[in-house]
Design an enzyme around this catalytic site. Structure first.
Site, PDB file in Angstrom:
ATOM      1  CE1 TYR A  68      75.766 106.658 -65.769  1.00 62.31           C
ATOM      2  CE2 TYR A  68      75.519 109.232 -65.268  1.00 62.31           C
ATOM      3  CZ  TYR A  68      75.994 107.820 -66.343  1.00 62.31           C
ATOM      4  OH  TYR A  68      75.289 108.281 -67.495  1.00 62.31           O
ATOM      5  CG  HIS A 126      70.749 104.534 -68.601  1.00 56.35           C
ATOM      6  ND1 HIS A 126      72.044 105.090 -67.040  1.00 56.35           N
ATOM      7  CD2 HIS A 126      72.175 104.618 -69.400  1.00 56.35           C
ATOM      8  CE1 HIS A 126      72.862 105.364 -67.448  1.00 56.35           C
ATOM      9  NE2 HIS A 126      73.029 105.062 -68.660  1.00 56.35           N
TER      10      HIS A 126
HETATM   11  N1  LIG Z   1      73.308 106.921 -72.152  1.00 59.26           N
HETATM   12  C1  LIG Z   1      74.405 106.593 -71.745  1.00 59.26           C
HETATM   13  O1  LIG Z   1      74.455 105.448 -72.002  1.00 59.26           O
HETATM   14  C2  LIG Z   1      76.123 107.513 -71.265  1.00 59.26           C
HETATM   15  C3  LIG Z   1      77.425 106.865 -71.022  1.00 59.26           C
HETATM   16  C4  LIG Z   1      77.722 107.203 -71.381  1.00 59.26           C
HETATM   17  C5  LIG Z   1      78.006 108.520 -70.765  1.00 59.26           C
HETATM   18  N2  LIG Z   1      77.445 108.813 -69.771  1.00 59.26           N
HETATM   19  C6  LIG Z   1      77.269 110.417 -69.767  1.00 59.26           C
HETATM   20  O2  LIG Z   1      78.078 110.890 -70.832  1.00 59.26           O
HETATM   21  C7  LIG Z   1      79.464 111.296 -69.478  1.00 59.26           C
HETATM   22  C8  LIG Z   1      80.107 111.776 -70.219  1.00 59.26           C
HETATM   23  O3  LIG Z   1      80.981 110.738 -70.763  1.00 59.26           O
HETATM   24  P1  LIG Z   1      82.408 109.947 -70.162  1.00 59.26           P
HETATM   25  O4  LIG Z   1      82.670 110.867 -68.709  1.00 59.26           O
HETATM   26  O5  LIG Z   1      82.439 108.694 -70.070  1.00 59.26           O
HETATM   27  O6  LIG Z   1      83.405 110.326 -70.981  1.00 59.26           O
HETATM   28  P2  LIG Z   1      83.930 112.127 -71.252  1.00 59.26           P
HETATM   29  O7  LIG Z   1      82.774 113.043 -70.876  1.00 59.26           O
HETATM   30  O8  LIG Z   1      84.264 111.533 -72.870  1.00 59.26           O
HETATM   31  O9  LIG Z   1      85.312 112.158 -70.829  1.00 59.26           O
HETATM   32  C9  LIG Z   1      85.281 112.183 -69.573  1.00 59.26           C
HETATM   33  C10 LIG Z   1      87.191 111.583 -69.086  1.00 59.26           C
HETATM   34  O10 LIG Z   1      87.829 112.848 -69.987  1.00 59.26           O
HETATM   35  C11 LIG Z   1      88.481 113.901 -68.937  1.00 59.26           C
HETATM   36  N3  LIG Z   1      88.576 114.770 -68.586  1.00 59.26           N
HETATM   37  C12 LIG Z   1      87.984 115.425 -68.795  1.00 59.26           C
HETATM   38  N4  LIG Z   1      87.915 117.358 -69.529  1.00 59.26           N
HETATM   39  C13 LIG Z   1      88.971 116.990 -69.905  1.00 59.26           C
HETATM   40  C14 LIG Z   1      90.220 117.944 -69.852  1.00 59.26           C
HETATM   41  N5  LIG Z   1      89.608 119.006 -70.000  1.00 59.26           N
HETATM   42  N6  LIG Z   1      91.129 118.065 -69.889  1.00 59.26           N
HETATM   43  C15 LIG Z   1      91.493 116.627 -70.165  1.00 59.26           C
HETATM   44  N7  LIG Z   1      91.244 114.977 -69.727  1.00 59.26           N
HETATM   45  C16 LIG Z   1      89.393 115.752 -69.309  1.00 59.26           C
HETATM   46  C17 LIG Z   1      88.083 112.994 -67.446  1.00 59.26           C
HETATM   47  O11 LIG Z   1      89.624 112.983 -66.771  1.00 59.26           O
HETATM   48  P3  LIG Z   1      89.089 113.241 -64.625  1.00 59.26           P
HETATM   49  O12 LIG Z   1      87.672 113.149 -64.912  1.00 59.26           O
HETATM   50  O13 LIG Z   1      90.028 113.057 -64.143  1.00 59.26           O
HETATM   51  O14 LIG Z   1      89.076 114.938 -64.669  1.00 59.26           O
HETATM   52  C18 LIG Z   1      87.686 111.913 -67.394  1.00 59.26           C
HETATM   53  O15 LIG Z   1      88.519 111.001 -67.329  1.00 59.26           O
HETATM   54  C19 LIG Z   1      78.890 110.375 -68.734  1.00 59.26           C
HETATM   55  O16 LIG Z   1      79.892 111.553 -67.375  1.00 59.26           O
HETATM   56  C20 LIG Z   1      77.500 110.314 -67.982  1.00 59.26           C
HETATM   57  O17 LIG Z   1      76.970 111.536 -67.813  1.00 59.26           O
HETATM   58  C21 LIG Z   1      75.817 108.574 -70.432  1.00 59.26           C
END
Ligand SMILES: NC(=O)c1ccc[n+]([C@@H]2O[C@H](COP(=O)([O-])OP(=O)(O)OC[C@H]3O[C@@H](n4cnc5c(N)ncnc54)[C@H](OP(=O)(O)O)[C@@H]3O)[C@@H](O)[C@H]2O)c1
Length: 276
Positions: free
Chosen positions: A47, A105
């Site tokens: 990241y 990861h």
């Molecule tokens: N291990 C892996 O391979 C892997 C893969 C993917 C993700 N991850 C981890 O999981 C975390 C979460 O996944 P992700 O970031 O891909 O997606 P997510 O958490 O499902 O979605 C994030 C998106 O949702 C929006 N959002 C957040 N809260 C909201 C709310 N209350 N209302 C409306 N929209 C909202 C955010 O907007 P804003 O940010 O613009 O506020 C952002 O665009 C990652 O950040 C990472 O730490 C791990």
């Protein structure tokens, strides 16, 4: 905050994701999340924000033992020497003496799983990570890690949200008392626009995104790590902890399509594999 105990550690069930916030821009975002009450922060070497996350942890003034910090090693660093170097680098960038959870990861096609997990176990023995885990293992891989290699996996982090089923994985993980950490719990933001979730939200005075989080946390052994750059979304995600779904809500969410996988890099394992 509701927590789960696993392999000697206690994980807050609602964490804060930091993907797609590279560089220093992550610092104020994580500072706000910590000030609002998040204590579980999920980052990764890939990241490119460990230094910013570390700076936010330091300026928060929150005692280290009240924080839960996860970071991860990228899939091209899984040989023992490379893994140890990657770990040292992550810890230095985070500016802390230990992490709470160190995870693979992604699996690599050419990895020697036993050797990689033994290197992780040695880091755990050293006390510089309190626990170890994996992400994105398919069912045969996680079975091998746990049942054959005997790795003390404290959590398995995979994509999980109202539009993607993880039924077989959950059955297996629960049988071994391993939590499932749901990444992309909001389907990368898509959950916020879903009419079914919005309809359920109306009943609870909540938003569609909050219902997606409440649905995950309604399930035994599930942890969710939504990412939100905007402060109001961070607060809204914390407030989702107060929502209690009923059977009608669960049935409506169960009827949504469950085959929507949004994280599909070319190096992903075969999710349908039934044997190694
Ligand atoms: N291990 C892996 O391979 C892997 C893969 C993917 C993700 N991850 C981890 O999981 C975390 C979460 O996944 P992700 O970031 O891909 O997606 P997510 O958490 O499902 O979605 C994030 C998106 O949702 C929006 N959002 C957040 N809260 C909201 C709310 N209350 N209302 C409306 N929209 C909202 C955010 O907007 P804003 O940010 O613009 O506020 C952002 O665009 C990652 O950040 C990472 O730490 C791990």
């Amino acid at each position: 905050m509701d927590t789960i105990k696993t392999q000697g550690i206690t994980i807050p069930r609602l964490g804060f994701g930091t993907f797609r916030m590279p560089g220093g821009g992550a610092q104020p975002v994580v500072e706000t999340a910590l000030a609002l009450g998040f204590r579980h922060i999920d980052t990764a070497a890939m990241y490119e924000n460990e230094a910013a996350v570390g700076a936010a942890l330091a300026t928060s003034g929150i005692a280290r033992d009240e924080l839960f910090v996860t970071t991860k090693v990228w899939h091209d660093q899984l040989a023992p020497d490379a893994l140890r170097r990657a770990f040292d680098d992550s810890l230095a960038k985070l500016g802390i003496d230990y992490v709470d959870l160190y995870m693979v990861h992604w699996p690599a096609r050419d990895m020697d799983m036993a050797t990689t997990l033994e290197a992780l176990m040695a880091l755990r023995e050293s006390g510089r990570t309190r626990a170890i885990g994996v992400c994105n293992f398919n069912l045969p891989m996680i079975r091998r890690a746990v049942d054959e290699i005997g790795a003390p996996i404290a959590a398995h982090q995979i994509e999980y949200h109202p539009f993607l089923a993880q039924t077989a994985m959950l059955v297996y993980l629960r049988s071994r008392s391993i939590p499932l950490t749901a990444y992309a719990p909001l389907a990368q933001g898509r959950a916020a626009n879903n009419p079914t979730l919005a309809g359920i939200g109306k009943k609870h005075g909540a938003t569609a995104a909050q219902i997606a989080i409440a649905w995950l946390l309604d399930q035994e052994g599930v942890i969710a790590i939504p990412k939100a750059a905007r402060q109001e979304s961070q607060q809204s995600n914390l407030d989702a902890l107060k929502i209690r779904l009923d059977d009608e809500d669960r049935a409506a969410i169960a009827s949504l399509p469950k085959d929507q996988r949004y994280v599909r890099p070319p190096f992903a394992p075969d999710w349908d594999a039934t044997r190694a």
